[in-house]
Design a protein around this motif. Structure first.
Motif, PDB file in Angstrom:
ATOM      1  N   SER A  33       0.862  -1.187   0.000  1.00 11.59           N
ATOM      2  CA  SER A  33       0.000   0.000   0.000  1.00 11.59           C
ATOM      3  C   SER A  33       0.896   1.234   0.000  1.00 11.59           C
ATOM      4  O   SER A  33       2.101   1.143   0.284  1.00 11.59           O
ATOM      5  N   ALA A  61       0.786   3.526   2.165  1.00 11.43           N
ATOM      6  CA  ALA A  61       1.248   3.735   3.550  1.00 11.43           C
ATOM      7  C   ALA A  61       2.515   2.907   3.807  1.00 11.43           C
ATOM      8  O   ALA A  61       3.470   3.386   4.442  1.00 11.43           O
ATOM      9  N   PHE A  99      -3.939 -10.117  -3.314  1.00 10.17           N
ATOM     10  CA  PHE A  99      -4.855 -10.339  -2.199  1.00 10.17           C
ATOM     11  C   PHE A  99      -5.904  -9.224  -2.176  1.00 10.17           C
ATOM     12  O   PHE A  99      -5.604  -8.079  -2.531  1.00 10.17           O
ATOM     13  N   SER A 100      -7.112  -9.587  -1.696  1.00  9.16           N
ATOM     14  CA  SER A 100      -8.201  -8.603  -1.662  1.00  9.16           C
ATOM     15  C   SER A 100      -7.794  -7.355  -0.882  1.00  9.16           C
ATOM     16  O   SER A 100      -7.298  -7.461   0.241  1.00  9.16           O
ATOM     17  N   GLY A 101      -8.010  -6.206  -1.478  1.00  6.15           N
ATOM     18  CA  GLY A 101      -7.759  -4.938  -0.771  1.00  6.15           C
ATOM     19  C   GLY A 101      -6.300  -4.539  -0.729  1.00  6.15           C
ATOM     20  O   GLY A 101      -5.960  -3.471  -0.224  1.00  6.15           O
ATOM     21  N   LEU A 102      -5.405  -5.401  -1.243  1.00  2.00           N
ATOM     22  CA  LEU A 102      -3.970  -5.083  -1.193  1.00  2.00           C
ATOM     23  C   LEU A 102      -3.544  -4.441  -2.525  1.00  2.00           C
ATOM     24  O   LEU A 102      -4.263  -4.507  -3.500  1.00  2.00           O
ATOM     25  N   ALA A 147      -8.006 -16.423  -0.368  1.00  2.30           N
ATOM     26  CA  ALA A 147      -8.735 -16.189   0.889  1.00  2.30           C
ATOM     27  C   ALA A 147     -10.144 -16.754   0.859  1.00  2.30           C
ATOM     28  O   ALA A 147     -10.649 -17.203   1.884  1.00  2.30           O
ATOM     29  N   HIS A 148     -10.777 -16.747  -0.328  1.00  2.00           N
ATOM     30  CA  HIS A 148     -12.162 -17.252  -0.359  1.00  2.00           C
ATOM     31  C   HIS A 148     -12.221 -18.738  -0.021  1.00  2.00           C
ATOM     32  O   HIS A 148     -13.261 -19.257   0.349  1.00  2.00           O
ATOM     33  N   VAL A 166     -10.204 -20.159   2.312  1.00  2.00           N
ATOM     34  CA  VAL A 166      -9.622 -20.378   3.649  1.00  2.00           C
ATOM     35  C   VAL A 166     -10.702 -20.247   4.725  1.00  2.00           C
ATOM     36  O   VAL A 166     -11.514 -19.333   4.683  1.00  2.00           O
ATOM     37  N   GLN A 212       2.292  -8.615   1.636  1.00  2.00           N
ATOM     38  CA  GLN A 212       0.979  -8.805   2.269  1.00  2.00           C
ATOM     39  C   GLN A 212       0.962  -8.331   3.712  1.00  2.00           C
ATOM     40  O   GLN A 212      -0.083  -8.289   4.339  1.00  2.00           O
ATOM     41  N   ARG A 213       2.132  -7.944   4.254  1.00  2.00           N
ATOM     42  CA  ARG A 213       2.198  -7.577   5.670  1.00  2.00           C
ATOM     43  C   ARG A 213       1.862  -6.087   5.871  1.00  2.00           C
ATOM     44  O   ARG A 213       1.899  -5.296   4.935  1.00  2.00           O
ATOM     45  N   SER A 214       1.594  -5.734   7.142  1.00  2.00           N
ATOM     46  CA  SER A 214       1.188  -4.363   7.470  1.00  2.00           C
ATOM     47  C   SER A 214       2.370  -3.394   7.366  1.00  2.00           C
ATOM     48  O   SER A 214       3.523  -3.822   7.461  1.00  2.00           O
ATOM     49  N   PRO A 215       2.086  -2.086   7.250  1.00  2.00           N
ATOM     50  CA  PRO A 215       3.174  -1.104   7.270  1.00  2.00           C
ATOM     51  C   PRO A 215       4.046  -1.226   8.524  1.00  2.00           C
ATOM     52  O   PRO A 215       5.254  -0.953   8.465  1.00  2.00           O
ATOM     53  N   ALA A 216       3.461  -1.663   9.640  1.00  2.00           N
ATOM     54  CA  ALA A 216       4.249  -1.799  10.877  1.00  2.00           C
ATOM     55  C   ALA A 216       5.397  -2.799  10.672  1.00  2.00           C
ATOM     56  O   ALA A 216       6.537  -2.556  11.079  1.00  2.00           O
ATOM     57  N   TYR A 217       5.108  -3.934  10.033  1.00  2.00           N
ATOM     58  CA  TYR A 217       6.137  -4.936   9.719  1.00  2.00           C
ATOM     59  C   TYR A 217       7.179  -4.328   8.773  1.00  2.00           C
ATOM     60  O   TYR A 217       8.382  -4.429   9.010  1.00  2.00           O
ATOM     61  N   GLY A 225      -1.588   1.347  14.275  1.00  2.00           N
ATOM     62  CA  GLY A 225      -0.709   0.971  13.170  1.00  2.00           C
ATOM     63  C   GLY A 225       0.694   0.631  13.620  1.00  2.00           C
ATOM     64  O   GLY A 225       1.638   0.694  12.834  1.00  2.00           O
ATOM     65  N   ASP A 252       1.793  -5.457  13.327  1.00  2.00           N
ATOM     66  CA  ASP A 252       1.401  -6.135  12.101  1.00  2.00           C
ATOM     67  C   ASP A 252       0.352  -7.193  12.439  1.00  2.00           C
ATOM     68  O   ASP A 252       0.555  -8.006  13.346  1.00  2.00           O
ATOM     69  N   ASN A 294      -6.469  -4.969   4.999  1.00  2.00           N
ATOM     70  CA  ASN A 294      -5.708  -4.157   4.051  1.00  2.00           C
ATOM     71  C   ASN A 294      -6.229  -2.724   3.970  1.00  2.00           C
ATOM     72  O   ASN A 294      -5.463  -1.791   3.735  1.00  2.00           O
ATOM     73  N   ASP A 331      -4.732  -1.133   7.042  1.00  2.00           N
ATOM     74  CA  ASP A 331      -3.291  -0.945   6.820  1.00  2.00           C
ATOM     75  C   ASP A 331      -3.004   0.253   5.919  1.00  2.00           C
ATOM     76  O   ASP A 331      -2.022   0.960   6.099  1.00  2.00           O
TER      77      ASP A 331
END
Ligand code: SF4
Lengths: 345, 168
Positions: free
Chosen positions: A16, A18, A44-47, A203-204, A206, A289-294, B121, B124, B148, B151
Motif C-alpha cells: 500500500s 502507507a 490479495f483482496s484490498g492489497l 482467501a475465499h 480459507v 501482504q504484511r502491514s506497514p508496521a512490519y 498501526g 502487524d 488491508n 493498513d
C-alpha cells in the motif's frame, strides 16, 4: 576500521502507499510493488496499488532519490495476455525504475516495446545457474536476477563470478518449499495457484475455526492443520500443513506432522558481510501482504545492520536487538538461514 | 534531502487532544473496571456505543469504509473486557446490529491492547495472528479487505504518536 567498497541495495515490500512511505522513511533504497490484479504474485483482496497511488508512490520515491521496482511476476494466462502487457505499459508510463518479470513472452514484449526499460528477472522464473541467467541477458537484456532461495552462499558466489547480471537475494521473510515459479500445490485444493492467479491459498477458500483454543485451518474444506492452544500459527498453505505422515508404533495412532515443510522464516542477518563481500547487489525483504508496521520495523532493522556491515564488515556482529526485532515478525516458531548454509552440499 | 511524508495533522485539534487523552490516560485506568462490568452489558447496548465511535471517526474522515464492506456484518470481541459488539455497514455508514445473528460475516477477537496497537498501526496483524493473539473467523476474504483497508489508512498524528499507555 575498513569500510566496504561495495554496497547492497535494500529492497522493501509495499502492499500500500502507507507501506511504501514507511519503507522509504525506514531507509529502503528501493520498494517493490504491484497492481491490484493477477499480474503480481500477491494478488490479495484490498492489497496493492491503484494507478493514482502508484503515481504518488513513484513521485515520492524519486523525490527522495529512491527507486520503485514494479512486480509483474505471474505468468500470463492463455487468452488474457493483454492484461499482463497493460501492466508493463503502466509501469513504463509511471516511470518505474525497473519491472520484475518471470515470463519470457512478457520479457520479450517489454524489451521490444520499451528498449530502455530496466528488466529484472523475477524469482518466479527459477533461474538458479549462470547459464540460465546469461541466456536471459542475451535474449532480453535483463540487468538483474532475483535468485530462488535454494542456493548456498558458495553457489551464489560462484554464480556472481560467472555473470555480469546483478544478483538480488532474499534476506528476510516467510519461506516456500523452494519451488518458486513451479509450485502448483494449492491448485490441487483450490484450482488456483500463485503463478496463475497471483495468490497461494486464495482467501475465499480459507476457513479458520477456533474451538476451545484449538485452531483448525481448512483450505476448500480440506483440513490442513490443527494448532494446539498457544501454539504459533502459520499461513494456511498446503506446503506447511500437518498431515498423517506415519504411525506412532507405541500407540498405533496416526502421527500428524509437517509432510513437506515446517513454517519457518528466512533470516540472513548474520550473513550480511559475506553477501557484501561476494558482490550481491540487492537484498530483498519478503512480505507485500504484511502491514506497514512490519515493513517499517524490518526495513529499519536491516538498514541499521547493512550500514554496520558496510562500515566495517570484518567486525560486524548481528546485535541481539536486531535479531529480536526480526524474530518477532517471523512466521513459525523458528528462523533459519535457509539454503544459504548447507554444509552437506 | 527533503522528506515529503508527514502524518496528517490533527494532533492539535480538540478531538485529537481528547482522543489522545482518552487512549493514554482514561482507557487504561478504566480497563479493570470495564472488565468486571463488560460481561454483564447487553450486546446491543455496547454495539450502539461502539458504532457511535466508528461514526465519529468516519465523520472526521479517519475511517471511510470501502464499498466491499457494504451489506456485510461484523463482530468484534474484546477478550479481556468480555465485550462483544456487532454491527453492519450500509451505504458507507456503520450501523449497530440490534438483534445480533449468531454468526456474522466476519468475527475478530483480540485483547484490548492488541486492538489498540492495530488501530495505531504499530503492530502487524499477521504477526499477532501467528502468535495466536488475533483470531479471525468467517469470510477470510472479507477479513483481508478489512485488514488491508486499515493498513492502507493514514492515521491521524495523535493516534500514532500517543496511546502507548496500556501495553500495546
Ligand atoms: S503452496 Fe507453499 S511452496 Fe507453494 S507457492 Fe504456496 S507457500 Fe509457496
Amino acid at each position: 576500521m575498513q569500510p566496504s567498497s561495495r554496497t547492497i541495495e535494500l529492497v522493501a515490500p509495499a502492499g500500500s502507499l502507507a507501506a511504501l512511505k514507511i519503507a522509504l522513511q525506514a531507509g529502503a533504497d528501493a520498494v517493490y510493488l504491484g497492481l491490484q490484479n493477477a499480474t503480481n504474485a500477491r494478488n490479495f483482496s484490498g492489497l496493492n496499488f491503484s494507478e493514482a497511488h502508484l503515481r504518488s508512490g513513484v513521485e515520492l520515491a524519486h523525490h527522495m532519490g529512491r527507486k520503485v521496482l514494479f512486480a509483474i511476476n505471474t505468468f500470463p494466462q492463455a487468452g488474457r495476455v493483454a492484461e499482463w502487457r497493460a501492466a508493463v505499459d503502466v509501469a513504463h508510463s509511471l516511470e518505474a525504475d525497473a519491472v520484475i518479470i518471470a515470463d519470457p513472452g512478457l520479457l520479450a514484449y517489454a524489451r521490444d516495446r520499451y528498449p530502455d526499460m530496466r528488466l529484472h528477472l523475477s524469482v518466479q522464473s527459477s533461474a538458479t545457474h549462470a547459464d540460465a541467467i546469461e541466456f536471459m541477458r542475451e535474449q532480453f537484456g535483463i540487468r538483474r536476477a532475483v535468485l530462488p532461495r535454494v542456493l548456498t552462499l558458495a553457489e551464489i558466489e560462484k554464480l556472481i563470478r560467472q555473470t555480469s547480471v546483478e544478483i538480488e537475494v532474499f534476506g528476510f521473510g516467510s519461506l516456500c518449499v523452494m519451488a518458486e515459479g513451479r509450485c502448483l500445490l494449492s491448485s490441487y485444493a483450490t484450482g488456483e495457484s500463485p503463478n496463475s492467479h497471483g495468490v497461494c491459498s486464495p482467501a475465499h477458500a480459507v476457513r479458520w475455526h477456533d474451538q476451545d483454543g484449538h485452531l483448525e485451518a481448512r483450505l476448500n474444506d480440506i483440513l490442513i492443520d490443527r494448532y494446539a492452544p498457544g501454539e504459533p500459527a502459520a499461513y494456511p498453505t498446503l506446503c506447511k500443513g500437518r498431515f498423517a505422515a506415519g504411525i506412532d508404533r507405541s500407540t498405533d495412532a496416526d502421527m500428524a506432522d509437517h509432510a513437506l515443510e515446517e513454517p519457518t522464516s528466512l533470516n540472513a542477518l548474520s550473513l550480511l558481510p559475506r553477501l557484501l563481500g561476494m558482490g550481491v547487489s540487492a537484498l530483498k525483504i519478503e512480505g507485500r501482504q504484511r502491514s506497514p508496521a512490519y515493513v517499517g520495523q524490518v526495513t529499519a532493522t536491516l538498514r541499521a545492520a547493512l550500514d554496520s556491515a558496510q562500515a566495517d564488515p570484518a567486525r560486524f556482529a548481528a546485535r541481539p536487538e536486531w535479531q529480536f526485532s526480526l524474530s518477532r515478525h517471523a512466521e513459525g516458531s523458528q528462523v533459519t538461514q535457509g539454503a544459504f548454509e548447507r554444509p552437506w552440499k | 534531502m527533503k522528506n515529503a511524508y508527514t502524518p496528517t495533522q490533527e494532533q492539535d485539534s480538540l478531538p485529537g487532544k481528547l482522543g489522545a487523552r482518552f487512549l493514554t490516560a482514561i482507557l487504561p485506568a478504566l480497563t479493570p473496571g470495564l472488565a468486571s462490568v463488560g460481561r454483564r452489558l447487553p450486546r446491543p447496548f455496547v454495539s450502539a456505543h461502539f458504532v457511535v465511535a466508528l461514526e465519529g471517526a468516519r465523520h472526521m474522515h479517519w475511517l471511510v469504509p470501502p464499498p466491499q464492506l457494504d451489506g456485510r456484518s461484523f463482530t468484534i470481541r474484546i477478550e479481556d473486557l468480555g465485550l462483544c459488539v456487532s454491527f453492519t455497514c450500509r451505504q458507507g455508514r456503520f450501523r449497530p446490529l440490534w438483534n445480533p445473528v449468531p454468526t456474522t460475516d466476519l468475527d475478530i477477537s483480540a485483547r484490548l491492547a492488541d486492538f489498540a496497537s492495530l488501530a495505531r498501526g504499530t503492530t502487524d496483524a499477521d504477526t499477532l495472528f501467528f502468535q495466536r493473539r488475533l483470531k479471525i473467523a468467517g469470510d477470510i476474504d472479507l477479513g483481508l479487505i478489512v485488514k488491508n483497508w486499515l493498513d492502507a489508512m493514514e492515521r491521524p498524528a495523535w493516534l500514532t504518536h500517543t496511546g502507548q499507555g496500556f501495553g500495546g
